[in-house]
Design a protein around this motif. Structure first.
Motif, PDB file in Angstrom:
ATOM      1  N   TRP A   7       1.506  19.393   6.298  1.00  0.00           N
ATOM      2  CA  TRP A   7       0.743  18.137   6.204  1.00  0.00           C
ATOM      3  C   TRP A   7       1.715  16.987   6.098  1.00  0.00           C
ATOM      4  N   SER A   8       1.401  15.902   6.756  1.00  0.00           N
ATOM      5  CA  SER A   8       2.246  14.710   6.630  1.00  0.00           C
ATOM      6  C   SER A   8       1.375  13.489   6.413  1.00  0.00           C
ATOM      7  N   ALA A   9       1.789  12.640   5.499  1.00  0.00           N
ATOM      8  CA  ALA A   9       1.062  11.405   5.221  1.00  0.00           C
ATOM      9  C   ALA A   9       1.275  10.422   6.366  1.00  0.00           C
ATOM     10  N   PRO A  10       0.327   9.509   6.580  1.00  0.00           N
ATOM     11  CA  PRO A  10       0.486   8.520   7.655  1.00  0.00           C
ATOM     12  C   PRO A  10       1.414   7.375   7.275  1.00  0.00           C
ATOM     13  N   TRP A  11       2.292   7.622   6.330  1.00  0.00           N
ATOM     14  CA  TRP A  11       3.299   6.632   5.938  1.00  0.00           C
ATOM     15  C   TRP A  11       4.577   7.380   5.581  1.00  0.00           C
ATOM     16  N   GLU A  12       5.683   6.680   5.645  1.00  0.00           N
ATOM     17  CA  GLU A  12       6.961   7.242   5.227  1.00  0.00           C
ATOM     18  C   GLU A  12       7.148   6.964   3.743  1.00  0.00           C
ATOM     19  N   ASP A  16       6.707   0.270   3.391  1.00  0.00           N
ATOM     20  CA  ASP A  16       5.777  -0.772   2.962  1.00  0.00           C
ATOM     21  C   ASP A  16       4.331  -0.293   2.896  1.00  0.00           C
ATOM     22  N   ASN A  17       4.011   0.834   3.524  1.00  0.00           N
ATOM     23  CA  ASN A  17       2.654   1.348   3.524  1.00  0.00           C
ATOM     24  C   ASN A  17       2.427   2.478   2.531  1.00  0.00           C
ATOM     25  N   ASP A  18       3.481   2.912   1.859  1.00  0.00           N
ATOM     26  CA  ASP A  18       3.368   4.001   0.892  1.00  0.00           C
ATOM     27  C   ASP A  18       2.607   3.499  -0.339  1.00  0.00           C
ATOM     28  N   PRO A  19       1.423   4.087  -0.652  1.00  0.00           N
ATOM     29  CA  PRO A  19       0.644   3.597  -1.790  1.00  0.00           C
ATOM     30  C   PRO A  19       1.317   3.825  -3.134  1.00  0.00           C
ATOM     31  N   ASP A  20       2.349   4.667  -3.169  1.00  0.00           N
ATOM     32  CA  ASP A  20       3.059   4.899  -4.426  1.00  0.00           C
ATOM     33  C   ASP A  20       4.334   4.079  -4.538  1.00  0.00           C
ATOM     34  N   ALA A  21       4.635   3.291  -3.526  1.00  0.00           N
ATOM     35  CA  ALA A  21       5.864   2.505  -3.552  1.00  0.00           C
ATOM     36  C   ALA A  21       5.598   1.086  -4.053  1.00  0.00           C
ATOM     37  N   GLU A 127      -3.508   0.113 -13.666  1.00  0.00           N
ATOM     38  CA  GLU A 127      -3.916  -0.075 -12.279  1.00  0.00           C
ATOM     39  C   GLU A 127      -3.348   1.037 -11.397  1.00  0.00           C
ATOM     40  N   HIS A 128      -2.076   1.355 -11.593  1.00  0.00           N
ATOM     41  CA  HIS A 128      -1.436   2.430 -10.839  1.00  0.00           C
ATOM     42  C   HIS A 128      -2.132   3.765 -11.121  1.00  0.00           C
ATOM     43  N   TYR A 129      -2.405   4.013 -12.387  1.00  0.00           N
ATOM     44  CA  TYR A 129      -3.051   5.254 -12.819  1.00  0.00           C
ATOM     45  C   TYR A 129      -4.451   5.385 -12.210  1.00  0.00           C
ATOM     46  N   GLU A 130      -5.254   4.342 -12.291  1.00  0.00           N
ATOM     47  CA  GLU A 130      -6.613   4.406 -11.766  1.00  0.00           C
ATOM     48  C   GLU A 130      -6.628   4.556 -10.249  1.00  0.00           C
ATOM     49  N   PRO A 209      -5.460   5.003   1.560  1.00  0.00           N
ATOM     50  CA  PRO A 209      -4.824   4.277   0.459  1.00  0.00           C
ATOM     51  C   PRO A 209      -3.723   3.360   0.951  1.00  0.00           C
ATOM     52  N   ALA A 210      -3.598   2.244   0.291  1.00  0.00           N
ATOM     53  CA  ALA A 210      -2.566   1.264   0.606  1.00  0.00           C
ATOM     54  C   ALA A 210      -1.883   0.860  -0.698  1.00  0.00           C
ATOM     55  N   PRO A 211      -0.738   0.215  -0.622  1.00  0.00           N
ATOM     56  CA  PRO A 211      -0.015  -0.157  -1.842  1.00  0.00           C
ATOM     57  C   PRO A 211      -0.813  -1.099  -2.747  1.00  0.00           C
ATOM     58  N   SER A 212      -0.410  -1.130  -4.005  1.00  0.00           N
ATOM     59  CA  SER A 212      -0.921  -2.082  -4.998  1.00  0.00           C
ATOM     60  C   SER A 212      -2.398  -1.901  -5.321  1.00  0.00           C
ATOM     61  N   GLY A 213      -2.902  -0.673  -5.212  1.00  0.00           N
ATOM     62  CA  GLY A 213      -4.275  -0.402  -5.637  1.00  0.00           C
ATOM     63  C   GLY A 213      -5.332  -0.640  -4.582  1.00  0.00           C
ATOM     64  N   PHE A 214      -4.964  -0.668  -3.309  1.00  0.00           N
ATOM     65  CA  PHE A 214      -5.902  -0.991  -2.237  1.00  0.00           C
ATOM     66  C   PHE A 214      -6.319   0.258  -1.458  1.00  0.00           C
ATOM     67  N   PHE A 215      -7.484   0.138  -0.798  1.00  0.00           N
ATOM     68  CA  PHE A 215      -7.973   1.133   0.157  1.00  0.00           C
ATOM     69  C   PHE A 215      -8.481   0.403   1.392  1.00  0.00           C
TER      70      PHE A 215
END
Length: 266
Positions: A7-12, A16-21, A127-130, A209-215
């Protein structure tokens, strides 16, 4: 923990698109990244389920079990089957679909295993946790022909999420935005449908999912095989731009796509 090799995520990782970065310990309005309540948070399942419309009853009857030919999978069998794919629980956003989910025996155990990847200690802010909790919930889908089963599965999954929150972050009060987003996800991911006779009418939402708590939400009739998609099948992007999880419910009445009625063989 590394994602499974198949499985591979649609981000590296870390792009800039990594929701955990890019998460930083940014204070909230009260000046705290992890604002705590005066005592342990005390919630019941209704905290998530109340935002859902009371569409279905919760009554299980022998007649319904007989009419639907339901077969209940024991926890022992659930564990034995999921233990065969341990690496599927190494990636938070790996998606699962149970096409005949019943009352949620597999869905709840899948969710429990995914939530092991979400800990307060590993998150820099509430915010990160939720957001990570919602990502786990948003990656699990269930369909069943019985409205009663769907209501029960949603309730059980809500209980698993709240139980994890209260156990792992027991001095932190969940935000209203989180509770509403969880209700919205459960309402869109665990749905009434007939995957045997009317899979083309089951519409599900891809919560990207997108960075900074976005979808960003993309709808499609994802149960239709690629080779069977006709001219009228298409993905529909609901959000032109990603939306913060706390604002997902606010605009839902304005932009949510109209769904076709799902046929039932009941």
């Amino acid at each position: 923990m590394a994602a499974p090799g198949w499985w591979s995520a649609p981000w590296e990782a870390d792009d800039d698109n990594d929701p955990d970065a890019g998460w930083a310990s940014v204070p909230d309005a009260d000046g705290e990244a992890w604002p705590e309540s005066a005592g342990a948070a005390s919630l019941d399942d209704d905290a998530i389920l109340k935002p859902l419309e009371a569409q279905f009853g919760q009554v299980r009857s022998r007649v319904r079990v007989r009419d639907l030919a339901e077969v209940f999978t024991h926890q022992r069998e659930v564990d034995a089957m999921l233990d065969q794919i341990p690496d599927a629980f190494d990636g938070l956003d790996v998606k699962f679909l149970e096409p005949s989910c019943g009352s949620g025996n597999f869905l709840t155990e899948i969710l429990r295993r995914k939530l092991r990847l979400v800990t307060k200690a590993a998150c820099v802010s509430k915010e990160h946790y939720e957001h990570r909790l919602l990502r786990a919930l948003a990656s699990i889908y269930g369909v069943d022909i019985s409205p009663e089963n769907i209501a029960e599965a949603r309730g059980r999954m809500a209980h698993v999420v709240l139980e994890h929150y209260q156990t792992d972050a027991n001095t932190v009060e969940p935000t209203v935005g989180f509770l509403n987003a969880a209700a919205l996800i459960l309402g869109d991911n665990v749905v009434v449908g007939d995957t045997l006779n009317a899979a083309d009418q089951v519409e599900l939402c891809d919560w990207r999912p997108a960075p900074s708590g976005f979808f960003q939400r993309v709808w499609s009739r994802s149960l239709v095989p690629i080779e069977e998609r006709d001219l009228f099948w298409a993905e529909r992007v609901q959000d032109a731009e990603p939306v913060h999880y706390s604002a997902l419910v606010a605009g839902i009445a304005l932009v949510k796509p109209k769904r076709r009625t799902t046929r039932s063989s009941q």
